[in-house]
Design a protein around this motif. Structure first.
Motif, mmCIF file in Angstrom:
data_model
loop_
_atom_site.group_PDB
_atom_site.id
_atom_site.type_symbol
_atom_site.label_atom_id
_atom_site.label_comp_id
_atom_site.label_asym_id
_atom_site.label_seq_id
_atom_site.Cartn_x
_atom_site.Cartn_y
_atom_site.Cartn_z
ATOM 1 N N SER A 1 2.074 -3.262 -0.931
ATOM 2 C CA SER A 1 2.588 -1.953 -1.376
ATOM 3 C C SER A 1 3.467 -1.304 -0.327
ATOM 4 O O SER A 1 4.421 -0.580 -0.648
ATOM 5 C CB SER A 1 1.403 -1.031 -1.722
ATOM 6 O OG SER A 1 0.624 -1.585 -2.767
ATOM 7 N N ILE A 2 3.108 -1.535 0.942
ATOM 8 C CA ILE A 2 3.920 -0.965 2.018
ATOM 9 C C ILE A 2 5.267 -1.677 2.129
ATOM 10 O O ILE A 2 6.321 -1.040 2.316
ATOM 11 C CB ILE A 2 3.148 -1.034 3.357
ATOM 12 C CG1 ILE A 2 1.949 -0.086 3.311
ATOM 13 C CG2 ILE A 2 4.059 -0.714 4.533
ATOM 14 C CD1 ILE A 2 1.028 -0.189 4.515
ATOM 15 N N MET B 1 2.968 6.307 3.360
ATOM 16 C CA MET B 1 2.167 5.491 2.445
ATOM 17 C C MET B 1 0.790 5.192 3.024
ATOM 18 O O MET B 1 -0.219 5.217 2.297
ATOM 19 C CB MET B 1 2.907 4.188 2.127
ATOM 20 C CG MET B 1 4.196 4.388 1.343
ATOM 21 S SD MET B 1 5.035 2.833 0.948
ATOM 22 C CE MET B 1 3.857 2.122 -0.200
ATOM 23 N N TRP C 1 -1.309 8.244 2.663
ATOM 24 C CA TRP C 1 -1.659 8.450 1.252
ATOM 25 C C TRP C 1 -2.758 7.485 0.820
ATOM 26 O O TRP C 1 -3.712 7.872 0.125
ATOM 27 C CB TRP C 1 -0.392 8.266 0.407
ATOM 28 C CG TRP C 1 -0.625 8.622 -1.039
ATOM 29 C CD1 TRP C 1 -0.785 9.855 -1.571
ATOM 30 C CD2 TRP C 1 -0.719 7.692 -2.133
ATOM 31 N NE1 TRP C 1 -0.968 9.792 -2.927
ATOM 32 C CE2 TRP C 1 -0.932 8.459 -3.309
ATOM 33 C CE3 TRP C 1 -0.626 6.311 -2.251
ATOM 34 C CZ2 TRP C 1 -1.070 7.878 -4.562
ATOM 35 C CZ3 TRP C 1 -0.761 5.733 -3.496
ATOM 36 C CH2 TRP C 1 -0.989 6.509 -4.636
#
Length: 319
Positions: A263-264, A305, A308
């Motif tokens: 995702s990063i 990110m 989060w």
């Protein structure tokens, strides 16, 4: 090999009495043991004792389920002995008449040898008749189940107190091996339990009420063994489920870690991909500080990110 023991009317024990002398009126009862008999010796079941062909067939066609059959003048038993090392089932056949006992087996069995030696050491303890010897054999056979069950319990304890570094896959393999051994025990103990219950409640066997109490004790032992086997099977089921849950949790943790990393890097890959196209009409490519601005933007995006994901609790999966 055929060997004999005879108990005389004057309470003397005679060893290795020839078969043709067993009908002597002075002999109160006798025990003939067919220990790993040859084919010629096995034929003595028919030519000398005149046992029923179906019973003789059961002796030579292994493995029969533990059972009790009634014939004219005698009863026929099929028993199962467990090899403590391999857990292989070895059959023991008994012919019990009013004044004789015939045991038939293709391998040397510890329960037979134990009772045989006990009878030689103290013959007066068995002067009450054939049913007491039959009880002693069955009792010793059942008692030999206990060390096997205790050994499996020890293996379960060792597996439960496992080394933390040992592979979950290997542990699950150990549990399934133990379950396989318990299944072998279950297939032997439960039919033997049903057989002894039938012996206790039989009206056709020549067993006094006093002797039935001894067989009831064997039945209690088999009930205990059954409970031990079933409880250990339940324990292996719980251990299997726990190990599978641990393995699944580890896989989820790994997948979550990979998901976070992916995702990063997905947006970073997008940014790098956009500015790696090298079109002429891309003004950012000619900025003097464009490279540093893009790197700063990517760093801020990565930190944002990560914060989060942490706020959402994704990193707690690894704990």
């Amino acid at each position: 090999m055929i060997r004999t023991l005879a108990f005389t009317e004057d309470l003397q024990l005679r060893k290795d009495v020839p078969l043709d002398e067993l009908s002597d009126p002075s002999i109160k009862w006798f025990w003939v043991d067919f220990n790993s008999p040859s084919e010629e010796e096995g034929m003595m079941l028919e030519t000398f004792f005149h046992f029923h062909p179906l019973a003789i067939e059961d002796c030579f066609h292994l493995l029969q389920r533990p059972k009790l059959d009634y014939y004219d003048g005698y009863s026929f038993f099929v028993l199962h002995y467990l090899n403590g090392k391999t857990l292989d089932i070895e059959e023991l056949d008994l012919f019990i008449g009013d004044n004789y006992l015939v045991t038939f087996h293709f391998k040397q069995l510890i329960c037979i040898e134990t009772v045989w030696e006990r009878l030689l050491d103290s013959p007066s303890a068995f002067n009450k008749g054939i049913s007491y010897i039959a009880h002693a054999i069955i009792d010793q056979l059942v008692d030999d189940y206990f060390p096997i069950v205790y050994q499996i319990e020890d293996q379960l304890n060792e597996t439960e107190n496992r080394d933390a570094n040992k592979s979950i896959v290997l542990l699950i393999d150990d549990v399934f091996d133990i379950r396989s051994d318990l299944l072998k025990l279950r297939k032997t103990i439960i039919p033997m339990r049903d057989l002894v219950y039938r012996i206790i409640n039989s009206e056709r066997l020549n067993i006094h009420e006093e002797q039935k109490a001894y067989f009831s004790d064997i039945y209690d032992h088999l009930l205990k063994l059954t409970d031990m086997v079933e409880s250990n099977r339940d324990l292996t089921s719980d251990m299997r489920d726990n190990y599978l849950s641990i393995n699944t949790n580890r896989m989820n943790s790994i997948m979550m870690t990979l998901t976070i990393i992916s995702s990063i890097f997905i947006p970073l890959t997008f940014v790098v991909g956009v500015y790696g196209m090298n079109f002429d009409n891309m003004p950012e490519l000619r900025w003097r500080y464009g490279y540093f601005m893009v790197l700063g933007f990517m760093a801020l995006m990565t930190m944002g990110m990560i914060l989060w994901f942490k706020r959402k609790g994704w990193f707690n999966v690894n704990k």
